[in-house]
Motif scaffolding. Structure first.
Motif, short mmCIF file in Angstrom:
data_model
loop_
_atom_site.label_atom_id
_atom_site.label_comp_id
_atom_site.label_asym_id
_atom_site.label_seq_id
_atom_site.Cartn_x
_atom_site.Cartn_y
_atom_site.Cartn_z
N PRO A 140 0.83 -1.22 0.00
CA PRO A 140 0.00 0.00 0.00
C PRO A 140 0.86 1.26 0.00
O PRO A 140 1.93 1.30 0.60
N ASP A 141 0.37 2.27 -0.68
CA ASP A 141 1.07 3.56 -0.77
C ASP A 141 0.78 4.36 0.50
O ASP A 141 -0.23 5.08 0.58
N LEU A 142 1.65 4.22 1.49
CA LEU A 142 1.49 4.95 2.74
C LEU A 142 2.16 6.33 2.68
O LEU A 142 1.88 7.19 3.52
N ASN A 143 3.04 6.53 1.69
CA ASN A 143 3.71 7.82 1.54
C ASN A 143 2.69 8.94 1.36
O ASN A 143 2.77 9.98 2.03
N SER A 144 1.75 8.73 0.44
CA SER A 144 0.76 9.78 0.14
C SER A 144 -0.08 10.11 1.37
O SER A 144 -0.42 11.27 1.62
N ILE A 145 -0.42 9.08 2.16
CA ILE A 145 -1.23 9.29 3.36
C ILE A 145 -0.46 10.15 4.36
O ILE A 145 -1.00 11.11 4.94
N LEU A 146 0.81 9.83 4.57
CA LEU A 146 1.62 10.58 5.53
C LEU A 146 1.84 12.01 5.05
O LEU A 146 1.70 12.97 5.82
N TRP A 147 2.19 12.17 3.78
CA TRP A 147 2.51 13.51 3.27
C TRP A 147 1.28 14.41 3.26
O TRP A 147 1.38 15.61 3.50
N GLU A 148 0.12 13.84 2.98
CA GLU A 148 -1.11 14.63 3.03
C GLU A 148 -1.38 15.09 4.47
O GLU A 148 -1.78 16.24 4.70
N ALA A 149 -1.16 14.20 5.43
CA ALA A 149 -1.36 14.56 6.83
C ALA A 149 -0.37 15.64 7.26
O ALA A 149 -0.73 16.55 8.03
N HIS B 256 4.08 4.04 12.01
CA HIS B 256 3.05 3.02 12.01
C HIS B 256 1.77 3.52 11.33
O HIS B 256 0.67 3.43 11.88
N VAL B 257 1.96 4.05 10.13
CA VAL B 257 0.83 4.54 9.35
C VAL B 257 -0.09 3.35 9.04
O VAL B 257 0.37 2.31 8.55
N PRO B 258 -1.37 3.45 9.35
CA PRO B 258 -2.26 2.29 9.15
C PRO B 258 -2.48 1.96 7.68
O PRO B 258 -2.43 2.84 6.81
N ILE B 259 -2.77 0.69 7.41
CA ILE B 259 -3.06 0.22 6.06
C ILE B 259 -4.49 0.63 5.69
O ILE B 259 -5.41 0.40 6.48
N GLY C 127 4.20 2.32 -3.39
CA GLY C 127 3.91 1.02 -2.79
C GLY C 127 5.07 0.07 -2.78
O GLY C 127 4.89 -1.15 -2.96
N SER C 128 6.28 0.55 -2.52
CA SER C 128 7.43 -0.36 -2.48
C SER C 128 7.54 -1.01 -1.11
O SER C 128 7.04 -0.50 -0.11
N MET C 129 8.22 -2.14 -1.07
CA MET C 129 8.43 -2.86 0.18
C MET C 129 9.24 -2.02 1.16
O MET C 129 8.99 -2.03 2.37
N ASN C 130 10.23 -1.27 0.64
CA ASN C 130 11.08 -0.47 1.51
C ASN C 130 10.30 0.63 2.22
O ASN C 130 10.43 0.82 3.43
N ASP C 131 9.51 1.38 1.46
CA ASP C 131 8.73 2.47 2.06
C ASP C 131 7.69 1.94 3.03
O ASP C 131 7.48 2.51 4.10
N PHE C 132 7.03 0.86 2.66
CA PHE C 132 6.01 0.27 3.54
C PHE C 132 6.62 -0.17 4.86
O PHE C 132 6.06 0.08 5.94
N SER C 133 7.77 -0.82 4.80
CA SER C 133 8.41 -1.30 6.01
C SER C 133 8.76 -0.14 6.94
O SER C 133 8.55 -0.22 8.15
N TYR C 134 9.25 0.94 6.38
CA TYR C 134 9.65 2.10 7.18
C TYR C 134 8.45 2.82 7.79
O TYR C 134 8.49 3.24 8.95
N LEU C 135 7.37 2.95 7.03
CA LEU C 135 6.22 3.74 7.48
C LEU C 135 5.22 2.94 8.31
O LEU C 135 4.45 3.52 9.07
#
Length: 587
Positions: A280-289, A303-306, A415-423
């Motif tokens: 899942p693309d958690l980057n966009s969720i975090l950056w919008e927040a 720990h940005v939720p899925i 939606g990369s594995m690296n970004d998801f793992s970090y966020l």
């Protein structure tokens, strides 16, 4: 012969051509499966292209020794497929002469030369830079069944420090096996960090898979022989190796073999999903927040939720990806690396550009300095990554001299594995592109092992860099899900179930604050040294008065006593009767 690989069996100066269109399309780029630059203005491209279109053009390979040439594999400039031609020649030079091409095209090609060096008694040419290994390991390509058998052999050799388990199944039902290496396998020990290596998310990138199978053999053998380095690593770390994330794709690539599998065959899962970019693309969720200034009032920086849509059964999520997500949430990993192929570079988050419509730009995380060190620790100890003269992939025009790069400055990918793992978790994840040849020949595995062995070990040791500790309550019980904040770094982590935590940091002094629901915050300064070994930084926090009251009421099932409001002082005085006068008798 080694045109396709980074083993230096065929150097750039061994490749010659009649003419070339430009330097980026010179003879040194005529290697099978070499990838083109992503953009039209990239200096390096994915083929040799002649400067003229006539039958007199040729591409030549100097083997530097008497060789029996047996075949030529050719590809066009943009083709994902290859053709095999058989020849039988006992010479030192192999020359490919294109005789025809598309009418509206031009002479461009990529090749691999097949052949066998003649015995030394018949050979007056000497090999340079031959790499040999003294490790007694199983250097071969392993089918799914053979991989499972090899893991079982390792487990039987080292039953006290290994455990085999699976994290789920692939689309076709094959189990995704992992092996754990620890002094107490099957058990999370408070204070001991968890590390993971994964490989094969792209099924045709076989080198990473074989490197992990070699690594588990090597660690078992070295542990039994008493190696202090390996014993310390095993006793102080819980290590997980998952060699084949996409076994279905690997089966497709293995069926045609290393020379003919090409760039794409077996890359995706059985249902056509790129597993590495299926998160899942958690980057966009975090950056919008962040843009709306919701952090930390409405949303946390970690720990940005899925999203709910991603978890639905109708979403396009591979079975392998769901298994990985569940695994990553279950185990409190601290550091991880996923081994890939087709390049010689280490990439780190973020993998997605923050600016919309921009294809590539530097997009650092709050932990950018830590990620850069972690990437450098692998690249600098790799035999080839930091030597620009030996780089033949298309990384020349974007990779730093130290062999590392921010993922988003290479190519943006949501939606990369690296970004998801970090966020979404505490784990810092990086991608190691361990070789230009995704599927090297079995004869080249020993040399590839030597190229990567030290890097694999050094990167694992980085899990012990930074601070670690346990967050206790006043009764000495560990507090789960407490937040660990580092002043000046806008990314927090959480404690594990036993209250233990690990925070990767570079050397320096840091102000650390611990917060937990129902407890008073606690802060202290922790110093990280230059030597390997995380600094111990424990916290003991006390309950707030409000949380104590709530705990007492819940324990005794009592409701709060609602006191009536006290009337104003003037009303009290008005209601108060005047002083009573005592009667005094007089005589």
């Amino acid at each position: 012969m080694g045109l396709e690989t980074r083993t230096l069996k065929i150097d750039d100066f061994q490749l010659h051509a009649s003419t070339m269109r430009r330097y980026g399309l010179g003879a040194h780029r005529g290697r099978l499966n070499i990838q083109a630059g992503l953009y039209d203005d990239d200096l390096y491209d994915g083929a040799w292209c002649a400067g003229r279109n006539d039958p007199l053009q040729w591409l030549e390979v100097d083997a530097r020794r008497l060789t029996k040439f047996t075949g030529v594999i050719t590809q066009g400039r943009s083709s994902l497929w290859s053709l095999l031609f058989t020849v039988l020649l006992n010479i030192c030079l192999s020359q490919v002469n294109p005789r025809s091409w598309f009418n509206r095209g031009s002479i461009c090609m990529r090749v691999e030369i097949l052949g066998c060096p003649m015995p030394d008694s018949q050979n007056y040419y000497h090999r340079r830079n031959e790499i040999t290994t003294t490790d007694n390991l199983d250097f071969k390509h392993h089918s799914y069944k053979e991989m499972r058998h090899l893991m079982k052999v390792v487990n039987e050799m080292c039953p006290n420090i290994t455990r085999i388990y699976n994290i789920g199944k692939s689309h076709s039902g094959q189990k995704l096996y992992a092996i754990e290496i620890s002094d107490n396998p099957g058990e999370h020990e408070p204070g001991e960090p968890e590390f993971r290596y994964t490989a094969g998310s792209h099924g045709n990138e076989v080198l990473g898979r074989e490197l992990l199978l070699l690594l588990m053999q090597f660690m078992c053998q070295e542990y039994l022989s008493g190696s202090p380095r390996i014993r310390h690593l095993v006793h102080e770390t819980r290590i997980h190796l998952l060699p084949s994330v996409n076994p279905d794709g690997y089966d497709k690539a293995l069926e045609v073999g290393s020379e003919l599998s090409g760039w794409s065959l077996g890359r995706w899962s059985q249902d056509g999903v790129d597993i590495h970019h299926n998160f899942p693309d958690l980057n966009s969720i975090l950056w919008e927040a962040e843009t709306k200034k919701w952090i930390p009032r409405k949303m946390l920086n970690h720990h940005v939720p899925i999203p709910e849509w991603y978890q639905s059964k109708n979403s396009t999520v591979a079975a392998e990806t769901r298994a990985l997500v569940s695994w990553m949430e279950k185990i409190p990993f601290v550091l991880g690396g996923n081994l890939q192929g087709g390049e010689l570079v280490v990439t780190f988050p973020y993998d997605r550009t923050r600016s919309q419509g921009v294809s590539r730009e530097q997009t650092p995380t709050p932990d950018d300095h830590v990620f850069r060190w972690l990437a450098f620790s692998y690249a600098s100890t790799h035999r080839l990554m930091t030597d620009a003269r030996r780089r033949v992939c298309h990384t020349e025009d974007f990779a730093k001299e130290d062999g590392t790069i921010n993922g988003a400055s290479w190519h943006t990918a949501a939606g990369s594995m690296n970004d998801f793992s970090y966020l979404h978790t505490n784990c810092f994840e990086l991608s190691m592109y361990v070789g230009c040849d995704k599927f090297p020949h079995e004869s080249e595995l020993a040399e590839e092992w030597e190229n990567n062995r030290e890097s694999l070990l050094v990167f694992m040791e980085q899990v012990h860099r930074g601070i670690k500790g346990i967050v206790w309550d006043m009764q000495g019980r560990g507090i789960a899900n407490a937040t660990i904040q580092v002043e000046g770094i806008g990314h927090d982590i959480r404690t594990a179930a036993d209250g233990d935590y690990w925070r990767l940091l570079n050397p320096g002094e840091y102000s650390i604050t611990v917060r937990a629901e129902g407890y008073s915050a606690s802060s202290k300064v922790c110093e990280v040294g230059y030597d390997i070994g995380a600094t111990r930084c424990d916290f003991t926090v006390s309950r707030t008065n409000l949380s104590r009251i709530k705990e007492i009421m819940e324990r005794y099932n009592k409701q709060p006593i609602r006191q009536p409001l006290r009337p104003p002082v003037r009303q009290l005085q008005a209601r108060r009767p005047g002083p009573r006068h005592r009667r005094v008798r007089t005589s």
